[in-house]
Design an enzyme around this catalytic site. Structure first.
Site, PDB file in Angstrom:
ATOM      1  N   ASP A 103       0.817  -1.212   0.000  1.00 44.79           N
ATOM      2  CA  ASP A 103       0.000   0.000   0.000  1.00 44.79           C
ATOM      3  C   ASP A 103       0.852   1.263   0.000  1.00 44.79           C
ATOM      4  O   ASP A 103       0.366   2.351   0.330  1.00 44.79           O
ATOM      5  CB  ASP A 103      -0.917   0.015   1.230  1.00 44.79           C
ATOM      6  N   ASP A 114       3.255  -9.206   9.451  1.00 43.32           N
ATOM      7  CA  ASP A 114       3.516  -7.792   9.192  1.00 43.32           C
ATOM      8  C   ASP A 114       4.911  -7.629   8.615  1.00 43.32           C
ATOM      9  O   ASP A 114       5.758  -8.538   8.687  1.00 43.32           O
ATOM     10  CB  ASP A 114       3.368  -6.985  10.485  1.00 43.32           C
ATOM     11  N   ASP A 128       7.661  -6.307   9.381  1.00 44.40           N
ATOM     12  CA  ASP A 128       8.894  -6.453  10.159  1.00 44.40           C
ATOM     13  C   ASP A 128       9.033  -7.835  10.795  1.00 44.40           C
ATOM     14  O   ASP A 128       9.947  -8.060  11.588  1.00 44.40           O
ATOM     15  CB  ASP A 128       8.962  -5.383  11.248  1.00 44.40           C
ATOM     16  N   ASP A 187      -7.877  -7.155  13.445  1.00 47.16           N
ATOM     17  CA  ASP A 187      -7.487  -8.498  13.871  1.00 47.16           C
ATOM     18  C   ASP A 187      -8.335  -8.990  15.041  1.00 47.16           C
ATOM     19  O   ASP A 187      -8.845 -10.115  15.049  1.00 47.16           O
ATOM     20  CB  ASP A 187      -6.001  -8.522  14.245  1.00 47.16           C
TER      21      ASP A 187
END
Length: 523
Positions: free
Chosen positions: A127, A186, A188, A280
């Site tokens: 994104d 995610d 990281d 989530d």
């Protein structure tokens, strides 16, 4: 003339204070003390309950592998099926304007997962609004594709719905229909190669399980004192809260990453929704209300990075506090009216999971320790029982740091820092409960990767090249001044030792207020 009016003005203020103090201030403060002590007792009861459950689990040796069926995936069980015996897994990596070192590590880790190459699809959901970053990420995906990895680079024309919107849009692609499971990481996060082989068997052999959640392992916990404080809080969350929820009610909040979902369960629950900033948790609650079970694997760890700048951490905490409170407002009646789950599970979700941990914990911490107790110094007619202001908080604090034995010596710093952060969490909680205008504010938590280690000399990190407006935090400075005044008043006129706590807490608020916390990154 001005000098003549001044004494009269003092008398007027003094008289007004005395008139308001007895009939208004004292009763309100006493009621506040009683309410805060009651909330403290509620939190203490839950902490003790969870400690007992964790201790029992350790003594009984009750592990997920014993509670549920688990068998390793084997290639040779059915020669005719071959790799078709493995479920088709979609690996999603949502990202937004990530640093080069961050997305390279995450994409590389996902592409390195040990799973039949024809039974896995890596989906990079970019994104990014920076065209340079988008091009670099696409080039990285093409590099892995040339190595034979089935990797898809997906973008959108807008960021509607943020992460939830990206995940929802990603599920619409035709190739996703062939997938049975979806693993989410995610940008990281760096899963080990055996992540799928250790987590997927729970979903294969237990058709009532919808989610397998792994634990986070922090690669930069020692970067600064603020990251050590975060490690202590999150270790308790994973080692205690998630463990207890998984072993007792087969329910806990999905952490948004380092987990594997059964796609049929995800779809049955209604898919991804962007109505809050905790998509989530929203999905987890809806799936649980459909009767699905969750499993937490404490020994399956996924490396990731903690936010090391105070600005990033503050935005993250706002989202993590505002979102759950807003979701609680939206779903409380739906949970109560649900007929597919037991009464005890409803009580657990509404009272323990939402009300105590997401609302009471934040509000009580700030109001009691930073407002009410200091106020009792100025109004000595109101007393806080010693067990309410010393013993209960001490036990709660000690039980909260047991998850990180190596940092027990930092418990006082942790408690002071948590009290400071409770200011932001309380404000965010009320924004969520009241659905204020910033309720859906989403700021991506910036991660530095190895930037501060590889691209910046250590001395440069200590140079504070940040604008004065960005460094000063007026809310913290205001509370610091209030606590300092109360501490000085306690020294002069008090008959207790509150000034020790008040002055220490004032210093903590002041340090954060002037921005001297976390890692400083030069521009």
């Amino acid at each position: 003339m001005a000098a003549a009016l001044l004494p009269g003005t003092r008398i007027t203020f003094s008289g007004a204070w005395q008139q308001v103090r007895g009939p208004v201030i004292v009763p309100l403060l006493r009621a506040s003390v009683l309410l805060c002590v009651a909330m403290s007792a509620m939190l203490l009861a839950e902490k003790v309950y969870m400690a007992v459950v964790v201790l029992a689990l350790r003594l009984l040796g009750r592990r997920p592998e014993l509670q549920y069926r688990w068998e390793p995936m084997r290639d040779g069980d059915d020669p005719e099926l071959g790799s078709a015996a493995y479920p088709m897994v979609l690996v999603q990596i949502p990202m937004y304007n990530e640093r080069e070192v961050v997305y390279q590590l995450s994409i590389g880790a996902a592409c390195g997962l040990s799973w039949p190459s024809d039974r896995i699809i890596v989906q990079v959901l970019d994104d990014s609004t920076d065209p340079v970053v988008k091009e670099l990420v696409q080039v990285e995906c093409q590099r892995w594709a040339r190595k034979g990895v089935n990797i898809k680079y997906e973008t959108r024309n807008n960021r509607r719905g943020y992460k939830a919107g990206a995940l929802k849009e990603a599920m619409k692609h035709g190739y996703v229909k062939d997938c049975d499971l979806v693993a989410i990481f995610d940008a990281d996060f760096q899963p080990e190669p055996d992540f799928l082989s250790r987590s997927v068997p729970f979903l294969v052999h237990n058709p009532d399980i919808a989610l397998v959640q792994a634990r986070w392992k922090f690669v930069n916990a020692d970067e600064c004192l603020m990251t050590r404080m975060q490690e202590m809080s999150l270790d308790y969350h994973f080692k205690v809260e998630q463990e207890v929820g998984s072993s007792t009610y087969a329910f806990f909040g999905f952490n948004g990453t380092a987990g594997v979902w059964r796609i049929s369960a995800l779809n049955e629950a209604g898919g991804w929704k962007d109505r809050t900033t905790v998509e989530d948790m929203d999905l987890a609650v809806r799936a649980s209300l459909k009767g699905w079970k969750f499993v937490y694997l404490g020994d399956l760890k996924v490396k990731n990075e903690l936010p090391s700048t105070f600005k990033a951490f503050r935005y993250q905490q706002h989202r993590w506090s505002c979102g759950p409170a807003n979701l609680f407002r939206k779903m409380v009646m739906e949970i109560i009216k649900n007929k597919k789950v037991t009464l005890w599970k409803k009580i657990h979700v509404v009272y323990n999971f939402f009300f105590l941990r997401k609302v009471v914990a934040h509000i009580m911490t700030f109001v009691f320790y930073c407002l009410v107790i200091p106020a009792t110094v100025l109004v000595p007619e109101v007393e806080v029982p010693k067990w309410g202001c010393v013993y209960i908080p001490a036990i709660i604090t000690l039980l909260s740091v047991v998850g990180t034995p190596r940092s027990v010596h930092l418990v006082i710093f942790w408690a002071l820092f948590e009290n400071v952060m409770s200011l932001h969490r309380t404000k965010a909680t009320f924004i969520g409960l009241l659905e204020a205008h910033t309720v859906n504010e989403w700021v991506v938590t910036e991660k530095l990767g190895d930037t501060v280690k590889t691209k910046m000399p250590s001395k440069a990190l200590k140079k504070l090249r940040i604008g004065i407006g960005e460094r000063l935090h007026l809310w913290e400075l205001g509370v610091a001044a209030y606590l300092f005044i109360c501490g000085c008043y306690s020294i002069s006129f008090g008959n207790n030792h509150y000034f020790i706590f008040l002055l220490m807490q004032s210093i903590a608020f002041f340090i954060v207020g002037v921005g001297y916390v976390g890692t400083f990154v030069t521009q």
